[in-house]
Structures are given as structure tokens and as C-alpha cells.
Design a protein around this motif. Structure first.
Motif, PDB file in Angstrom:
ATOM      1  N   LEU A  82     -16.727 -11.026  28.005  1.00 35.91           N
ATOM      2  CA  LEU A  82     -17.517 -12.226  27.736  1.00 35.91           C
ATOM      3  C   LEU A  82     -17.886 -12.343  26.264  1.00 35.91           C
ATOM      4  CD1 LEU A  82     -20.178 -13.936  29.798  1.00 35.91           C
ATOM      5  CD2 LEU A  82     -20.794 -13.259  27.498  1.00 35.91           C
ATOM      6  N   ILE A  83     -18.338 -11.266  25.657  1.00 38.72           N
ATOM      7  CA  ILE A  83     -18.758 -11.346  24.253  1.00 38.72           C
ATOM      8  C   ILE A  83     -17.579 -11.652  23.343  1.00 38.72           C
ATOM      9  CG2 ILE A  83     -19.733 -10.040  22.317  1.00 38.72           C
ATOM     10  CD1 ILE A  83     -21.674  -8.773  24.359  1.00 38.72           C
ATOM     11  N   ILE A  84     -16.448 -11.056  23.606  1.00 36.76           N
ATOM     12  CA  ILE A  84     -15.253 -11.364  22.814  1.00 36.76           C
ATOM     13  C   ILE A  84     -14.897 -12.837  22.969  1.00 36.76           C
ATOM     14  CG2 ILE A  84     -12.753 -10.973  22.619  1.00 36.76           C
ATOM     15  CD1 ILE A  84     -13.352  -8.029  23.368  1.00 36.76           C
ATOM     16  N   ARG A  85     -14.929 -13.338  24.202  1.00 38.45           N
ATOM     17  CA  ARG A  85     -14.534 -14.730  24.469  1.00 38.45           C
ATOM     18  C   ARG A  85     -15.455 -15.736  23.793  1.00 38.45           C
ATOM     19  NH1 ARG A  85     -11.534 -15.357  29.405  1.00 38.45           N
ATOM     20  NH2 ARG A  85     -11.204 -17.463  28.663  1.00 38.45           N
ATOM     21  N   ILE A  86     -16.763 -15.468  23.732  1.00 39.67           N
ATOM     22  CA  ILE A  86     -17.666 -16.415  23.082  1.00 39.67           C
ATOM     23  C   ILE A  86     -17.665 -16.247  21.562  1.00 39.67           C
ATOM     24  CG2 ILE A  86     -19.147 -16.676  25.113  1.00 39.67           C
ATOM     25  CD1 ILE A  86     -21.242 -14.900  23.669  1.00 39.67           C
ATOM     26  N   SER A  87     -17.102 -15.146  21.075  1.00 43.98           N
ATOM     27  CA  SER A  87     -17.098 -14.865  19.636  1.00 43.98           C
ATOM     28  C   SER A  87     -15.845 -15.350  18.916  1.00 43.98           C
ATOM     29  CB  SER A  87     -17.250 -13.355  19.403  1.00 43.98           C
ATOM     30  OG  SER A  87     -18.474 -12.891  19.926  1.00 43.98           O
ATOM     31  N   LEU A  88     -14.858 -15.799  19.655  1.00 46.29           N
ATOM     32  CA  LEU A  88     -13.616 -16.274  19.041  1.00 46.29           C
ATOM     33  C   LEU A  88     -13.863 -17.535  18.219  1.00 46.29           C
ATOM     34  CD1 LEU A  88     -11.326 -15.696  22.136  1.00 46.29           C
ATOM     35  CD2 LEU A  88     -11.352 -14.344  20.028  1.00 46.29           C
ATOM     36  N   GLU A  89     -12.932 -17.838  17.349  1.00 44.54           N
ATOM     37  CA  GLU A  89     -13.063 -19.014  16.485  1.00 44.54           C
ATOM     38  C   GLU A  89     -12.651 -20.285  17.224  1.00 44.54           C
ATOM     39  OE1 GLU A  89     -14.500 -19.007  13.497  1.00 44.54           O
ATOM     40  OE2 GLU A  89     -14.818 -16.864  13.773  1.00 44.54           O
ATOM     41  N   ASN A  90     -13.197 -21.425  16.786  1.00 45.34           N
ATOM     42  CA  ASN A  90     -12.791 -22.722  17.328  1.00 45.34           C
ATOM     43  C   ASN A  90     -11.279 -22.848  17.244  1.00 45.34           C
ATOM     44  OD1 ASN A  90     -15.262 -23.989  18.094  1.00 45.34           O
ATOM     45  ND2 ASN A  90     -15.729 -24.314  15.937  1.00 45.34           N
ATOM     46  N   GLY A  91     -10.689 -23.425  18.268  1.00 45.71           N
ATOM     47  CA  GLY A  91      -9.246 -23.608  18.310  1.00 45.71           C
ATOM     48  C   GLY A  91      -8.520 -22.519  19.084  1.00 45.71           C
ATOM     49  N   ASN A  92      -9.148 -21.374  19.283  1.00 47.43           N
ATOM     50  CA  ASN A  92      -8.533 -20.309  20.076  1.00 47.43           C
ATOM     51  C   ASN A  92      -8.537 -20.746  21.532  1.00 47.43           C
ATOM     52  OD1 ASN A  92      -8.266 -17.845  21.694  1.00 47.43           O
ATOM     53  ND2 ASN A  92      -8.376 -16.793  19.713  1.00 47.43           N
ATOM     54  N   ASN A  93      -7.404 -20.640  22.203  1.00 50.73           N
ATOM     55  CA  ASN A  93      -7.292 -21.174  23.565  1.00 50.73           C
ATOM     56  C   ASN A  93      -8.061 -20.386  24.623  1.00 50.73           C
ATOM     57  OD1 ASN A  93      -5.545 -19.004  23.605  1.00 50.73           O
ATOM     58  ND2 ASN A  93      -3.892 -20.087  24.630  1.00 50.73           N
ATOM     59  N   GLY A 100     -14.368 -25.446  23.469  1.00 53.81           N
ATOM     60  CA  GLY A 100     -15.311 -25.410  22.359  1.00 53.81           C
ATOM     61  C   GLY A 100     -16.347 -26.518  22.447  1.00 53.81           C
ATOM     62  N   PRO A 101     -17.134 -26.702  21.462  1.00 54.17           N
ATOM     63  CA  PRO A 101     -17.145 -25.905  20.240  1.00 54.17           C
ATOM     64  C   PRO A 101     -17.754 -24.534  20.482  1.00 54.17           C
ATOM     65  CG  PRO A 101     -18.987 -27.426  20.189  1.00 54.17           C
ATOM     66  CD  PRO A 101     -18.197 -27.720  21.445  1.00 54.17           C
ATOM     67  N   ARG A 102     -17.488 -23.662  19.527  1.00 54.09           N
ATOM     68  CA  ARG A 102     -18.018 -22.300  19.571  1.00 54.09           C
ATOM     69  C   ARG A 102     -19.540 -22.356  19.568  1.00 54.09           C
ATOM     70  NH1 ARG A 102     -19.183 -18.109  15.564  1.00 54.09           N
ATOM     71  NH2 ARG A 102     -18.223 -16.144  16.199  1.00 54.09           N
ATOM     72  N   LEU A 103     -20.159 -21.442  20.310  1.00 54.65           N
ATOM     73  CA  LEU A 103     -21.614 -21.346  20.299  1.00 54.65           C
ATOM     74  C   LEU A 103     -22.085 -20.984  18.893  1.00 54.65           C
ATOM     75  CD1 LEU A 103     -22.161 -19.242  23.560  1.00 54.65           C
ATOM     76  CD2 LEU A 103     -22.473 -21.708  23.276  1.00 54.65           C
ATOM     77  N   PRO A 104     -23.300 -21.384  18.528  1.00 58.55           N
ATOM     78  CA  PRO A 104     -23.828 -20.976  17.218  1.00 58.55           C
ATOM     79  C   PRO A 104     -23.880 -19.450  17.117  1.00 58.55           C
ATOM     80  CG  PRO A 104     -25.227 -22.660  18.227  1.00 58.55           C
ATOM     81  CD  PRO A 104     -24.226 -22.236  19.269  1.00 58.55           C
ATOM     82  N   GLN A 105     -23.641 -18.933  15.926  1.00 61.10           N
ATOM     83  CA  GLN A 105     -23.616 -17.483  15.733  1.00 61.10           C
ATOM     84  C   GLN A 105     -24.920 -16.834  16.180  1.00 61.10           C
ATOM     85  OE1 GLN A 105     -20.822 -15.655  14.829  1.00 61.10           O
ATOM     86  NE2 GLN A 105     -22.104 -13.974  15.564  1.00 61.10           N
ATOM     87  N   GLN A 106     -26.044 -17.493  15.951  1.00 58.39           N
ATOM     88  CA  GLN A 106     -27.341 -16.945  16.357  1.00 58.39           C
ATOM     89  C   GLN A 106     -27.391 -16.741  17.879  1.00 58.39           C
ATOM     90  OE1 GLN A 106     -30.670 -19.343  15.159  1.00 58.39           O
ATOM     91  NE2 GLN A 106     -32.168 -17.892  15.938  1.00 58.39           N
TER      92      GLN A 106
END
Length: 122
Positions: A82-93, A100-106
Motif C-alpha cells: 500500500l505505501i509503495i502504491r500511494i508513493s508512486l509518481e503521477n502517471g504510473n499505472n 491519480g492524482p497522487r496524494l499530498p506528500q504530507q
């Protein structure tokens, strides 16, 4: 090595190294130390606001698992990257939330800290 295979290998290595637990009280429901990130206080609202639309009690939109309970979310951190999946960059499938969009880093950092603090429920 192709990117999918590399991701799988790295994810597996991360999971295997992060799953060991020498604490003999791991099966006991102990409260978190003061100041620790907990599921009830900090993480549940993140999951409810960003994941439940697909990861409901009956998963929707192709989601493979439910993330409704503490144990389901804890299992997703420990065994489903889960942490890897939410930490990926926008555009990663495989980025979550899907599309997306990616969750805020905070927000991501709160979930990471929860894992670091011991994945306490309360």
C-alpha cells in the motif's frame, strides 16, 4: 530487467524485510505510545476520504480488496505494498488512488509514520 519485474522484485524485498517482528507482544492489542500515529486517530480518515470509493466493503471499479477495517488496511501495508502504491509518481499505472492524482506528500508521510510507529490501531 523490465520495469514490472523490477517493481515486483523491489516490492517483495521491501515486504520481506519489513515484516519481521521480534516483539513477543505483537499479538496483544496494546495502545500506541503517546504522540504515535495511529489508525483510528490519523490513518482511518485518509483511507475513508481517498480509498473507500473503490475499496469499500464490496470492492468497486476493479479494486481487489476492501480497506474498510483496521486489519484490512494493516494487511495492505504489510502484504500488498500500500505505501509503495500511494508513493508512486503521477502517471504510473499502479499509483493509488487509481488514475491519480497522487496524494499530498504530507498525507503519504502520515501513513509511512504509522508503519514506522508500529501500525497501532488506537
Amino acid at each position: 530487467m523490465n520495469p514490472k519485474k523490477l517493481f515486483t522484485v523491489l516490492s517483495s524485498a521491501l515486504i520481506l524485510t519489513g515484516c519481521s517482528n521480534d516483539d513477543s507482544s505483537a499479538g496483544i492489542d496494546t495502545p500506541a505510545p503517546a504522540g504515535s500515529v495511529t489508525y483510528e486517530k490519523d490513518v482511518k480518515s485518509i483511507i475513508d476520504n481517498n480509498c473507500i470509493v473503490c475499496h469499500a466493503a464490496v470492492p468497486q471499479n476493479g479494486a481487489p480488496i476492501s480497506l474498510v477495517t483496521y486489519n484490512q488496511v494493516k494487511d495492505a501495508v504489510l502484504k500488498r505494498s500500500l505505501i509503495i502504491r500511494i508513493s508512486l509518481e503521477n502517471g504510473n499505472n499502479v499509483l493509488m488512488p487509481k488514475g491519480g492524482p497522487r496524494l499530498p506528500q504530507q498525507t503519504i508521510d502520515i501513513v509511512k509514520q504509522w508503519e514506522k510507529d508500529g501500525l497501532f490501531e488506537k
